[in-house]
Structure formats: structure tokens, C-alpha cells
Design a protein around this motif. Structure first.
Motif, PDB file in Angstrom:
ATOM      1  N   ASP A  30      74.477   3.661  53.678  1.00  0.00           N
ATOM      2  CA  ASP A  30      74.296   5.099  53.888  1.00  0.00           C
ATOM      3  C   ASP A  30      75.236   5.535  55.004  1.00  0.00           C
ATOM      4  O   ASP A  30      75.697   4.715  55.809  1.00  0.00           O
ATOM      5  N   SER A  69      76.578   5.657  49.831  1.00  0.00           N
ATOM      6  CA  SER A  69      75.700   6.095  48.745  1.00  0.00           C
ATOM      7  C   SER A  69      75.512   7.603  48.692  1.00  0.00           C
ATOM      8  O   SER A  69      75.332   8.178  47.625  1.00  0.00           O
ATOM      9  N   ASP A  70      75.554   8.261  49.835  1.00  0.00           N
ATOM     10  CA  ASP A  70      75.273   9.694  49.875  1.00  0.00           C
ATOM     11  C   ASP A  70      76.515  10.510  50.218  1.00  0.00           C
ATOM     12  O   ASP A  70      76.439  11.509  50.923  1.00  0.00           O
TER      13      ASP A  70
END
Length: 217
Positions: free
Chosen positions: A100, A178-179
Motif C-alpha cells: 500500500d 495496490s491503491d
């Protein structure tokens, strides 16, 4: 009109921002000269902000950049998509992993200089979310960013176009987030007030339709 001698004199002035100028334009112009051997072009690589200033000063016939441009006197033609990737030394603890974004908050960054399209996207998308990232080095060429990261001096964020060969050779790795999405467009720029010769139109059309399916494998 290609056979007309007036099109065989002088050079068309093209400016390109670093990612495009170093990774796409040499091949594009090589293909163009094979098809139109009587036309020549002078290519200069600079950052997006400087190129916009030269377009407005009518010092450049056309330009291709990765940064946004909102000036009313510049026609901006969307060209192609690009993706920025976060790069690191292959021995970095996060190399090849998906994390992340907050996992990168304590990393030391090596980035392109302010004024480049690459840095502009980083500042817009990452900088605010990372609460002032620790930028230890700003460099005016993607190649310099790559070299510093390959030396293990920090992590970077540049176009996949600039790093895919080094990745394939095992000299660099990437960190997936991931984001996070780091897609952008490349643009062709023309001064709305500058006369567009047949050669300018020919080169512009060639760039816009150029196919690079085999460029990245």
C-alpha cells in the motif's frame, strides 16, 4: 509536395520532453526519414515547461510532451497513453512486491526535476498522499534517475518506457502499489498562431499514427 525543392531546405524544429525524446522520437524519426528521405528534422530534448515556452515564442514547429498544457494559444492533441512505475534496486526489501502507498512514506526518493511532466504527475498523485515525501535528489534526465536507483541510492518514479530494458536485464525492479494508478497521456503541441507548412502537417500526422507494437516486449 515532397518532391518540391522548398521542402528539402532547412530543418523542422521538434522539441520533445525527456521520456518521449529519449525513448520514442529517435525511432519515430528514423521511420519517418525512411519514408520521406528529403525531409529533415532537428530534435531537442527538454522538460515540458521549457518546451511550452518555446512553442509560445514560435521557436519550435511542433512538440511532443508528457505534461499537461492549458495555454489558449497552444493546440493540444492527445497522442498515446503512458504509465509511470516505481523503481528500486533489485535487492530492495519491497522489490517485486505489491504494497500500500503508506508503506513508501519513509523511503528516500530520486525524482525528475520540477517542470518535467513526470515530476508534475508525481506531485499531483503521490506527494500529497505521502505527506511530503523525502526527495533526496532531483535530476533532469530519466537516465540519471535510473542510474541512481541502480546504485541503490533510493527509489524512483519514471515512465515504464524508460526502464523496461533495465527491468528485463535484472538491473532494476519495481514496486507495485495496490491503491495507486499512475497513467497519463502524451500530447502533440502546436502553436495555434504559427503557420503550418505541409511538412509540419506531414510530420504531425506521422507521429500521431505511428505504431510501436514491437517496442516493448
Amino acid at each position: 509536395f515532397i518532391e518540391n525543392s522548398c521542402y528539402e531546405e532547412g530543418a523542422l524544429k521538434i522539441h520533445a520532453s525527456s521520456t518521449i525524446g529519449n525513448n520514442l522520437m529517435p525511432r519515430i524519426l528514423g521511420d519517418f526519414f525512411k519514408e520521406f528521405p528529403h525531409i529533415r528534422a532537428e530534435l531537442t530534448v527538454d522538460n515540458t515547461r521549457s518546451i511550452q515556452q518555446r512553442i509560445l515564442a514560435m521557436e519550435v514547429d511542433l512538440a511532443v510532451v508528457e505534461g499537461s498544457c492549458l495555454h489558449p494559444d497552444i493546440e493540444v492533441i492527445p497522442w498515446r497513453e503512458d504509465e509511470l512505475v516505481i523503481i528500486c534496486h533489485p535487492d530492495h526489501p519491497m522489490a517485486g512486491k505489491t504494497v500500500d502507498l503508506q508503506s513508501l512514506k519513509d523511503e528516500e526518493w530520486i525524482l525528475r526535476e520540477t517542470g518535467s511532466g513526470t515530476r508534475e504527475l508525481f506531485d499531483e498523485v503521490l506527494a500529497a498522499r505521502l505527506c511530503t515525501p523525502n526527495v533526496i535528489m532531483s535530476l533532469n534526465r530519466a537516465e540519471a534517475v535510473k542510474q541512481a536507483v541502480m546504485e541503490g541510492l533510493g527509489i524512483g518514479c519514471i515512465s515504464n518506457l524508460a526502464v523496461w530494458r533495465a527491468r528485463n536485464a535484472g538491473l532494476l525492479s519495481t514496486i507495485s502499489v495496490s491503491d495507486l494508478t499512475l497513467n497519463r497521456h502524451f500530447y502533440l503541441l502546436l502553436n495555434r498562431k504559427k503557420y503550418r507548412s505541409g511538412v509540419i502537417k506531414k510530420v504531425s500526422d506521422f507521429i500521431l499514427r505511428w505504431d510501436d507494437k514491437l517496442l516493448i516486449s
